[in-house]
Write a protein that holds these residues in place. Structure first.
Motif, PDB file in Angstrom:
ATOM      1  N   GLY A   1       0.893  -1.300  -0.147  1.00 43.30           N
ATOM      2  CA  GLY A   1       0.368   0.179  -0.269  1.00 43.30           C
ATOM      3  C   GLY A   1       1.068   1.393   0.235  1.00 43.30           C
ATOM      4  N   THR A   2       0.624   2.373   0.353  1.00 48.31           N
ATOM      5  CA  THR A   2       1.421   3.615   0.509  1.00 48.31           C
ATOM      6  C   THR A   2       2.366   2.956   1.405  1.00 48.31           C
ATOM      7  N   THR A   3       2.904   2.392   2.031  1.00 44.98           N
ATOM      8  CA  THR A   3       4.011   1.605   2.717  1.00 44.98           C
ATOM      9  C   THR A   3       5.200   1.664   1.279  1.00 44.98           C
ATOM     10  N   ARG A   4       4.849   1.673   0.113  1.00 45.86           N
ATOM     11  CA  ARG A   4       5.697   0.358  -0.578  1.00 45.86           C
ATOM     12  C   ARG A   4       6.181   1.980  -1.721  1.00 45.86           C
ATOM     13  N   ALA A  17      -5.467  -0.157   8.327  1.00 39.55           N
ATOM     14  CA  ALA A  17      -5.411  -0.018   7.200  1.00 39.55           C
ATOM     15  C   ALA A  17      -5.571   1.090   6.139  1.00 39.55           C
ATOM     16  N   GLY A  18      -4.190   1.856   6.866  1.00 42.75           N
ATOM     17  CA  GLY A  18      -4.146   3.454   6.338  1.00 42.75           C
ATOM     18  C   GLY A  18      -5.624   4.280   5.651  1.00 42.75           C
ATOM     19  N   GLN A  19      -5.476   4.619   4.256  1.00 41.34           N
ATOM     20  CA  GLN A  19      -6.215   5.328   3.936  1.00 41.34           C
ATOM     21  C   GLN A  19      -7.480   4.670   3.442  1.00 41.34           C
ATOM     22  N   TRP A  20      -7.661   3.318   4.134  1.00 38.24           N
ATOM     23  CA  TRP A  20      -8.697   2.770   3.944  1.00 38.24           C
ATOM     24  C   TRP A  20      -9.352   3.013   5.452  1.00 38.24           C
ATOM     25  N   ALA A  21      -8.657   3.309   6.351  1.00 33.79           N
ATOM     26  CA  ALA A  21      -9.428   2.854   7.451  1.00 33.79           C
ATOM     27  C   ALA A  21     -10.513   3.991   8.013  1.00 33.79           C
ATOM     28  N   TYR A  22     -11.140   4.550   7.024  1.00 27.47           N
ATOM     29  CA  TYR A  22     -11.970   5.243   7.521  1.00 27.47           C
ATOM     30  C   TYR A  22     -13.367   4.513   7.236  1.00 27.47           C
TER      31      TYR A  22
END
Length: 882
Positions: free
Chosen positions: A83-86, A244-249
């Motif tokens: 995800g964003t980490t990449r 879940a990063g940007q999907w946490a919301y």
């Protein structure tokens, strides 16, 4: 080459380093994103389920396993670290203005340094150092303030000249610089590799990791997490961690009972180049140029450079389900200003061959601070997300604190500034979040002087008096979404100048606030304090009194009509809340708390009060407008409006009575002002608010009445040595450490939460002491002002930090409040702080590297208090918060 980079940080590099991974996870890896068969089925139950296989999820799993918890399952909807980490730039920077963020980044740096050895996975860790550039004197001051904090924490850091910048990084153009900050121990890593290394270490410790497993929702029963539904079946669990990063919301809103996690994604751009003709040395320092809005690091002999543009592009406002983040569209027009800034800073790059413009999503929060902690509505539901482009810097420390929170019930540091419960449902509107992140992303680089305010998402929660006050020159700030007055601009002042005055020195509102303070002391002022959190707790029998007596440290069994100032403590004796409670009847209590306690305090009481249908708690914040009448003539104004005697004999200190004011009935009047000055707070049913305000202002004209704001209140409370929760007081501060033993019922034979910890402190002494400092050789007009977070030195040695400060118009000096510790000179061990230790030291306060002599006091100046009141009454009535 471009396609290769997108896989380099996650899949190829790591597979080469660790071919056994497929067997450990039971997932057949492929470059396609289609679902594949899962040889290993999910367990039916686990103690903890973590959703998200990026840096946050793997860090939480790693730290939980380190703390001895083994029954942990980590689920990732795509591939680990994909995800964003990449796409993270991999810069580990400790230069953070907030103490808790600085500590998280410092821990992360130390963790990543040894992670390769522990896990056997190459992380690309390289200690390069970082240089933050200053193009203006104000920027240099902000860097000096950060440098002071880093130095007292033992993190090497120095303010350097432009020439020294050139020596450290020969390609940098220094012609427009006034200085810089050099942090030699900052580092670079491969973010995805760090995440995979954490996953490997966690897996060895017993954590089960399942890729290509999507969490559909979390099941919650009776306010507790019971399990997780996935596309591969259900897992029963006690704890769920949303990483879940940007999907946490979206994940938070997927269940029947939503968990509000206010974050929103924006596009984030950075540039990759081919290697230079003379490849850059891998040890060259990372450059952060906040005035140019860019950062520059070396990358495989070339450079990686991104930034935070002034016109960001929000993403996925309508929500979107995407397993792995593909590279978003290049947008060279949008990146243009950042590219220009890069070429100005490194002119030698003109002929460089660009490899790719990477566009990836990054999550931002409404206040630029990450989100961690337990949901206020669902026990066992934890969150760690919204890193504001600092995920790799915070990853290790944030995962550690959250793991401690899950295992012990609390983390090892005060993380209130990051706690999910600092937000309410009001910050979860998608429109609000979209507009706010468009402001937040540019603010990452903007110069933030003390007392700056967000401009978006405003006028959300307002007092019924908002328009009336606004028309009279009110200047507004926002707390927990509530508009509050800073001060009132008198007619004839240059309003534009005041709205844009941003400085580390004496502010333009100095004389305005001084006049409001003078009026509070000599006549009467009105401050609208409607934002305070207000709860009513009642019962059919004695349940309310019995429950509250256990949860609060002061004795609440007082006659009806009396007001008690008390702490709501945790098991360690620390302040979870600091409040005033009025006993309305034998079985009914009215509780006044700080504005930002609305969600936290409600959750704490819900979790600790017995589940009894005869015990009722109601949030009545919105039902009452609060007007604070401060000053010696307040008694005259109220007497004339109510036709009732309001003198001390008839209306003693810390008293509460329902009265008529003007035509309005049912006004709760309390003889308390939160400042130590005489006066009253009127709690007015909102439909009467405008009438009562008009009556008060009309009647008060002959007594010299005027409006005032929170800046005046702040000056008054700080010169009286009154602490407030959230800045001076927190969950790690006890009544014994701040001179409030008189507010604790230790000797009354009653049990209450935190009692044992306080007994221990009473017998053995305290390890920090709340102290008041009056600056001696400080020139208010010419010198930098203290605000908060300044290091305190005793006899030349660091002993603590200030927590709040204000200019005292009475003393004509700056007053700082803060905690003094006693560190052993040889071992650094904390020792007991005695009164003699405080009184016998010579003190200095460090403001941006410049030290000013200060006089330490453990008690306020008695001459500041109104002589009509007894000292103990004033102390009781005063300790409150803003």
């Amino acid at each position: 080459a471009a396609r290769m980079f997108l896989r380099l940080l996650s899949d190829i590099q790591w597979r080469a380093a660790h071919p056994k991974w497929r067997r450990m996870t039971g997932s057949q890896r492929s470059t396609s994103t289609t679902a594949e068969p899962h040889p290993v089925s999910l367990p039916a139950q686990a103690q903890v389920v973590i959703c998200g296989g990026g840096i946050m999820g793997t860090s939480v799993a790693y730290h939980l396993s380190k703390m001895g918890w083994k029954d942990i399952v980590l689920l990732e909807q795509g591939r680990l670290a994909a995800g964003t980490t990449r796409f993270c730039a991999g810069i580990v920077s400790t230069a953070r203005p907030m103490s808790v963020e600085l500590k998280m980044a410092h821990y992360s740096n130390k963790l990543y340094q040894q992670l390769e050895q522990e896990s056997g996975v190459q992380t690309g860790y390289m200690k390069t150092g970082s240089i933050s550039l200053a193009q203006t004197q104000d920027r240099l001051i902000s860097l000096k303030r950060i440098a002071s904090s880093l130095n007292v924490m033992g993190i090497p850091c120095e303010i350097i000249s432009p020439k020294k910048v050139l020596q450290l990084h020969p390609l940098i153009n220094i012609h427009d610089l006034v200085g810089a900050m050099y942090v030699p121990e900052d580092a670079l890593v491969s973010s995805a590799s760090v995440s995979l290394a954490l996953a490997t270490a966690a897996s060895r410790n017993g954590v089960q990791i399942h890729e290509r497993t999507t969490v559909s929702h979390v099941t919650i029963q009776k306010g507790r997490v019971t399990g997780v539904e996935t596309d591969r079946g259900r897992i029963q669990c006690e704890y769920f961690v949303n990483c879940a990063g940007q999907w946490a919301y979206e994940l938070g809103h997927s269940g029947e009972e939503p968990v509000h996690i206010p974050l929103h994604a924006c596009e984030h751009f950075y540039l990759l180049t081919h290697p230079l003709k003379e490849p850059l040395s891998s040890s060259l320092p990372t450059i952060v140029d906040p005035d140019g809005r860019i950062y520059i690091r070396n990358w495989q002999g070339g450079i990686l450079s991104g930034g935070f543009e002034k016109n960001p592009k929000p993403l996925f406002t309508e929500g979107r389900n995407q397993l792995e983040i593909q590279n978003l569209q290049e947008d060279w027009d949008h990146f243009g200003p950042l590219l220009s800034a890069l070429l100005r800073r490194m002119p030698g790059l003109e002929a460089l061959q660009i490899m790719q413009l990477v566009n990836c999503p990054e999550s931002f929060t409404p206040d630029m601070r990450c989100i961690m902690g337990e949901s206020p509505t669902a026990r066992g539901y934890f969150v760690l997300a919204g890193m504001n482009a600092a995920g790799i810097s915070y990853g290790g420390g944030a995962g550690k604190y959250l793991a401690e929170w899950i295992v012990n019930g609390y983390p090892s540091e005060n993380v209130w500034p990051l706690d999910l419960k600092r937000f309410g449902t009001l910050q979860s509107s998608r429109t609000f979040l979209r507009h706010r992140v468009m402001e937040v992303m540019p603010l990452m680089c903007d110069l933030k002087v003390p007392r700056w305010d967000f401009q978006t998402g405003r006028q959300l929660r307002t007092s019924p008096l908002y328009d009336r006050l606004d028309a009279q020159g009110a200047r507004w700030m926002e707390k927990h979404g509530f508009e509050r007055v800073k001060y009132f601009v008198p007619p004839g002042n240059d309003l534009l100048d005041l709205d844009h005055s941003k400085t580390f020195y004496k502010p333009d509102w100095f004389d305005i606030v001084g006049a409001e303070v003078k009026c509070c002391k000599e006549a009467v002022c009105v401050i609208d304090m409607s934002s305070f959190t207000k709860f009513e707790i009642s019962s059919t029998g004695d349940q309310a009194l019995e429950s509250l007596q256990y949860l609060f440290s002061n004795d609440l069994d007082v006659p009806v009509g009396h007001v008690v100032h008390t702490g709501m403590l945790n098991e360690k004796g620390g302040y979870e809340n600091d409040c005033s409670i009025a006993r309305l009847s034998k079985r009914s209590f009215f509780m006044i708390s700080p504005t930002d306690q609305q969600v936290h305090c409600w959750a704490w009481l819900k979790n600790h009060l017995p589940d009894d249908s005869n015990l009722v708690m109601e949030d009545v914040t919105w039902k009452y407008t609060a007007l604070n009448l401060i000053g010696p003539r307040a008694v005259d104004v109220l007497s004339e409006l109510s036709y009732a005697p309001m003198t001390a004999e008839h209306f003693p200190s810390l008293f509460c009575k329902e009265m008529s004011v003007g035509y309005a009935n049912g006004i709760r009047v309390m003889s308390i002002t939160h400042t130590g000055e005489p006066g009253f707070v009127l709690y007015i049913p909102i439909e009467y608010a405008l009438h009562v305000y008009n009556e008060v202002m009309n009647m008060g004209q002959k007594y010299g009445i005027r409006n005032a704001g929170y800046y005046a209140l702040r000056s008054l409370r700080i010169e009286k040595f009154f602490a407030f929760w959230g800045q001076d007081l927190d969950a790690f501060t006890t009544p014994m450490e701040c001179g409030r033993e008189f507010q604790v019922k230790l000797d009354k034979g009653m049990q209450f939460l935190g009692q044992e910890a306080l007994w221990e402190q009473k017998q053995n002494g305290v390890y920090k002491r709340f102290t008041m400092f009056i600056l001696e050789d400080h020139d208010t007009d010419m010198d930098l002002w203290p605000w908060w977070g300044e290091p305190i030195f005793r006899n030349g040695r660091y002993v603590g930090k200030t927590t709040s400060s204000a200019y005292s118009y009475t003393l004509e000096r700056h007053v700082c409040l803060g905690f003094v510790h006693h560190f052993d000179e040889k071992t650094g061990e904390e020792l007991v702080v005695t009164t003699d230790f405080i009184n016998q030291g010579e003190y200095e306060i460090d403001i941006a590297g410049q030290r000013f002599q200060a006089k330490a006091k453990l008690y306020p100046f008695s001459s500041l208090f109104t002589q009509r009141r007894r000292k103990d009454e004033v102390e009781l009535s005063g300790y409150q918060r803003e």
